[in-house]
Design an enzyme around this catalytic site. Structure first.
Site, short mmCIF file in Angstrom:
data_model
loop_
_atom_site.label_atom_id
_atom_site.label_comp_id
_atom_site.label_asym_id
_atom_site.label_seq_id
_atom_site.Cartn_x
_atom_site.Cartn_y
_atom_site.Cartn_z
N ASP A 1 0.82 -1.21 0.00
CA ASP A 1 0.00 0.00 0.00
C ASP A 1 0.85 1.27 0.00
OD1 ASP A 1 -2.19 -1.61 -0.03
OD2 ASP A 1 -2.80 -1.24 2.04
N GLY A 2 2.04 1.21 0.63
CA GLY A 2 2.93 2.36 0.61
C GLY A 2 3.39 2.70 -0.80
N ASN B 1 -5.66 8.46 1.35
CA ASN B 1 -6.02 7.78 2.59
C ASN B 1 -6.42 8.74 3.70
OD1 ASN B 1 -5.96 5.09 1.99
ND2 ASN B 1 -4.04 4.64 3.06
N ASP B 2 -5.44 9.50 4.19
CA ASP B 2 -5.72 10.28 5.39
C ASP B 2 -4.76 11.43 5.60
OD1 ASP B 2 -3.38 9.03 6.45
OD2 ASP B 2 -4.58 7.35 7.16
N LYS C 1 -8.41 16.83 23.36
CA LYS C 1 -7.04 16.77 23.87
C LYS C 1 -6.59 15.33 23.69
CE LYS C 1 -4.25 18.28 27.80
NZ LYS C 1 -4.28 18.88 29.16
N ASP D 1 -3.35 12.52 21.56
CA ASP D 1 -2.06 12.39 20.88
C ASP D 1 -2.12 12.97 19.48
OD1 ASP D 1 -0.74 11.20 22.96
OD2 ASP D 1 -0.94 9.16 22.21
N GLN E 1 3.28 10.63 4.71
CA GLN E 1 4.46 11.44 4.41
C GLN E 1 4.40 12.75 5.18
OE1 GLN E 1 6.98 10.19 2.17
NE2 GLN E 1 5.70 8.40 2.61
#
Length: 282
Positions: free
Chosen positions: A64-65, A138-139, A166, A168, A238
């Site tokens: 997928d990368g 994707n995202d 709030k 990560d 990326q």
């Protein structure tokens, strides 16, 4: 088809398959090109951005990368991608390596289905000026990076406050990306035909924060709440650069769709069961 671009995973097995596939395609009279940053053989020219509009097909040999790497290479052009899995999970590269030549033959004979996938448009605005602009299949992820403290993020839908979290970080995923980081962060699976964007907090410091699904016709804006904090932006895995307190990340559905090639017999729920063991009982 006249022009085919081959993009391969940077390992010996994938490159060997790329060399063999290029020779096979050239025997059929097809103009074969490689990714601008890859080399298949001395007689295979590299594709240039100016020639991308003339590309009829992209074949990805990898995971997928590698597939997402090929999507970035296209830069919004409409050439479809046939993904052949030579990685691990291979949710986007769903064609098996053993079926490479049969799948390519079906593609050349126009027997594969070309299915559109919505993409996300991402803008970062600083002091009223757009400082970066990209698209994602994707995202988009806003995350705290190497810093130990949580980050506080406010997000807006059409300039209306939708929530403050709030955590990560936060994942903003397309329907295609809903099975990637979004799923790992506890977000829902969205069928690719659904016109939606899902926003999922990453490890929120609250029991009340849950993923939210927005219509993809809405424009979403994200801001850091704490002026002392910094965050990092990732677009399809990326780096998208650092984010400062006054920056705005503006996300909407992109004007261009991506096109994925699949066999007519393939079913999305079969793919979920095969790749993610969806619905299986332990």
């Amino acid at each position: 088809m006249k022009t085919v671009v081959i993009v391969y995973r940077p390992d010996n097995i994938a490159k060997k398959n790329a060399v063999e596939l290029a020779a096979w395609l050239k025997k059929k009279g097809i103009d074969v090109r490689s990714h601008p940053q890859q080399s298949i053989r001395p007689n295979i020219k590299k594709i240039h951005q100016a020639s991308m509009k003339k590309t009829d097909l992209v074949i990805v040999l990898g995971g997928d990368g590698t597939y997402l790497h090929a999507v970035r290479m296209l830069g919004g052009e409409k050439a479809p991608i046939l993904g052949v899995n030579m990685g691990s999970l291979g949710f986007l590269t769903e064609t098996r390596k053993e079926d490479l030549y049969s799948a390519v033959t079906m593609t050349l004979e126009h027997r594969m289905e070309k299915r559109p996938r919505a993409m996300l448009e991402v803008k970062v605005q600083r002091d009223g000026k757009v400082i970066s602009h990209a698209t994602a299949l994707n995202d988009v992820v806003i995350e705290r990076g190497p810093f130990a403290q949580l980050i506080s993020i406010a997000f807006y839908s059409e300039h209306h406050l939708a929530g403050e979290v709030k955590a990560d970080g936060i994942v903003i995923a397309s329907t295609t990306g809903s099975t990637a980081y979004n799923l790992a962060a506890g977000g829902p699976i969205l069928h690719p035909d659904v016109r939606a964007i899902v926003v999922t907090p990453i490890c929120p410091h609250s029991l009340t924060h849950r993923p939210i699904i927005f219509p993809d016709k809405q424009v979403l804006t994200f801001r850091l709440l704490n002026k002392e904090q910094r965050a990092f932006l990732a677009i399809d895995g990326q780096s998208g650069g650092d984010l400062h307190a006054n920056d705005e990340v503006i996300i909407s559905r992109a004007a261009c769709d991506h096109y994925i090639l699949r066999k007519p017999s393939q079913n999305y729920f079969d793919l979920l069961r095969e790749k993610l063991k969806f619905g299986e009982r332990s």
